[in-house]
Design a protein around this motif. Structure first.
Motif, PDB file in Angstrom:
ATOM      1  N   ALA A  40       0.845  -1.197   0.000  1.00  0.00           N
ATOM      2  CA  ALA A  40       0.000   0.000   0.000  1.00  0.00           C
ATOM      3  C   ALA A  40       0.878   1.243   0.000  1.00  0.00           C
ATOM      4  CB  ALA A  40      -0.910   0.022   1.222  1.00  0.00           C
ATOM      5  N   GLU A  41       0.386   2.265  -0.665  1.00  0.00           N
ATOM      6  CA  GLU A  41       1.062   3.562  -0.677  1.00  0.00           C
ATOM      7  C   GLU A  41       0.076   4.622  -0.196  1.00  0.00           C
ATOM      8  OE1 GLU A  41       3.829   5.231  -3.941  1.00  0.00           O
ATOM      9  OE2 GLU A  41       1.851   6.093  -4.363  1.00  0.00           O
ATOM     10  N   LEU A  42       0.511   5.422   0.762  1.00  0.00           N
ATOM     11  CA  LEU A  42      -0.265   6.561   1.240  1.00  0.00           C
ATOM     12  C   LEU A  42       0.546   7.820   1.040  1.00  0.00           C
ATOM     13  CD1 LEU A  42      -1.904   5.387   4.590  1.00  0.00           C
ATOM     14  CD2 LEU A  42      -2.910   5.522   2.334  1.00  0.00           C
ATOM     15  N   VAL A  43      -0.149   8.913   0.759  1.00  0.00           N
ATOM     16  CA  VAL A  43       0.511  10.180   0.481  1.00  0.00           C
ATOM     17  C   VAL A  43      -0.036  11.250   1.415  1.00  0.00           C
ATOM     18  CG1 VAL A  43       0.905  11.954  -1.277  1.00  0.00           C
ATOM     19  CG2 VAL A  43       0.803   9.527  -1.936  1.00  0.00           C
ATOM     20  N   GLN A  44       0.870  12.044   1.951  1.00  0.00           N
ATOM     21  CA  GLN A  44       0.519  13.210   2.754  1.00  0.00           C
ATOM     22  C   GLN A  44       1.049  14.440   2.019  1.00  0.00           C
ATOM     23  OE1 GLN A  44      -1.017  14.014   6.070  1.00  0.00           O
ATOM     24  NE2 GLN A  44      -0.913  15.771   4.725  1.00  0.00           N
ATOM     25  N   PRO A  45       0.165  15.220   1.391  1.00  0.00           N
ATOM     26  CA  PRO A  45       0.635  16.460   0.772  1.00  0.00           C
ATOM     27  C   PRO A  45       1.196  17.392   1.847  1.00  0.00           C
ATOM     28  CG  PRO A  45      -1.567  15.898  -0.005  1.00  0.00           C
ATOM     29  CD  PRO A  45      -1.262  14.990   1.156  1.00  0.00           C
ATOM     30  N   TYR A  46       2.201  18.179   1.468  1.00  0.00           N
ATOM     31  CA  TYR A  46       2.798  19.115   2.419  1.00  0.00           C
ATOM     32  C   TYR A  46       1.750  20.111   2.901  1.00  0.00           C
ATOM     33  CZ  TYR A  46       5.635  22.725   4.510  1.00  0.00           C
ATOM     34  OH  TYR A  46       6.169  23.623   5.395  1.00  0.00           O
ATOM     35  N   ARG A  47       1.689  20.285   4.211  1.00  0.00           N
ATOM     36  CA  ARG A  47       0.820  21.289   4.825  1.00  0.00           C
ATOM     37  C   ARG A  47       1.591  21.916   5.975  1.00  0.00           C
ATOM     38  NH1 ARG A  47      -4.007  17.880   6.475  1.00  0.00           N
ATOM     39  NH2 ARG A  47      -4.377  19.655   7.837  1.00  0.00           N
ATOM     40  N   ALA A  48       1.731  23.217   5.955  1.00  0.00           N
ATOM     41  CA  ALA A  48       2.521  23.919   6.966  1.00  0.00           C
ATOM     42  C   ALA A  48       2.052  23.622   8.382  1.00  0.00           C
ATOM     43  CB  ALA A  48       2.490  25.428   6.692  1.00  0.00           C
ATOM     44  N   GLU A  49       0.753  23.430   8.576  1.00  0.00           N
ATOM     45  CA  GLU A  49       0.246  23.188   9.933  1.00  0.00           C
ATOM     46  C   GLU A  49       0.652  21.820  10.487  1.00  0.00           C
ATOM     47  OE1 GLU A  49      -3.347  22.332   7.205  1.00  0.00           O
ATOM     48  OE2 GLU A  49      -1.650  23.703   7.229  1.00  0.00           O
ATOM     49  N   LEU A  50       1.276  20.968   9.685  1.00  0.00           N
ATOM     50  CA  LEU A  50       1.742  19.666  10.147  1.00  0.00           C
ATOM     51  C   LEU A  50       3.255  19.643  10.382  1.00  0.00           C
ATOM     52  CD1 LEU A  50      -0.341  17.308   7.819  1.00  0.00           C
ATOM     53  CD2 LEU A  50      -0.890  18.109  10.128  1.00  0.00           C
TER      54      LEU A  50
END
Length: 157
Positions: A40-50
Motif C-alpha cells: 500500500a502507498e499513502l501520500v501526505q501532501p505538504y501542509r505547513a500546519e503539520l
C-alpha cells in the motif's frame, strides 16, 4: 517467494473506504495511492500546519502515516468483512522530512489469521525537474485482525 493473493477481490475499495472513513486520516489529509496485494502507498501532501518550527514535517505525522501504510498493506490481504487495528508500531526517523509530499509505502512481512506484521518506509518527495525521494523514516507495525460486525445482524457472536 510467491506474490500474495488477496482473498477479497474488492480489496482496493475495502482498504480505501476503511482509510477514508477514519476521522484521523481525513483530518491529516492522507490520500490513498497504489494498492496491491500485500502493498500500500499513502501520500501526505505538504501542509505547513503539520510541521515543526523549522518547516520539517513533525515526527508524529510521519509515525501516523507509517502506521496507516502498514495497516493498509495488511488490510489488502484480509477476507471481506474483516479489518485490522494497530496493537504496536515502532518508527525510526532517519532524516528530516520536507518536500511537496510525504509518501509511505507499506508491505506485509507476515499475514496471519489473528496477527499481521507489516513494514513501512516513509519518503519526503520533491520535484526538481524530476521527482527526488529521500528516505526519512522506517517502521514496523503489528496489527490485530478482527471480523467487522454486520450491522444488519446486530452484535456478531
Amino acid at each position: 517467494m510467491d506474490s500474495p493473493r488477496a482473498p477479497n477481490p474488492d480489496f482496493e475499495r475495502a482498504v480505501r473506504d476503511a482509510v477514508l472513513s477514519m476521522p484521523a486520516a481525513r483530518r491529516l489529509g492522507f490520500q490513498v495511492g497504489r494498492l496491491a496485494p500485500g502493498e500500500a502507498e499513502l501520500v501526505q501532501p505538504y501542509r505547513a500546519e503539520l510541521t515543526q518550527h523549522d518547516g520539517f514535517v513533525q515526527g508524529g505525522v510521519l509515525g501516523a502515516l507509517a502506521d496507516f501504510a502498514g495497516g493498509c498493506a495488511a488490510g489488502t490481504l484480509l477476507p471481506a468483512g474483516w479489518a485490522n487495528m494497530t496493537i504496536d508500531y515502532t518508527v525510526k526517523i532517519v532524516a528530516p522530512a520536507r518536500g511537496e509530499r510525504i509518501v509511505a509505502r507499506g508491505r506485509v512481512i507476515k499475514a496471519g489469521p489473528t496477527i499481521s506484521v507489516a513494514a513501512a518506509d516513509v519518503y519526503s518527495s520533491t520535484a526538481r525537474g524530476r521527482e527526488v525521494e529521500t528516505l526519512c523514516a522506517t517502521a514496523f507495525v503489528t496489527l490485530r485482525n478482527i471480523r467487522v460486525p454486520d450491522p444488519r445482524r446486530g452484535a456478531d457472536r
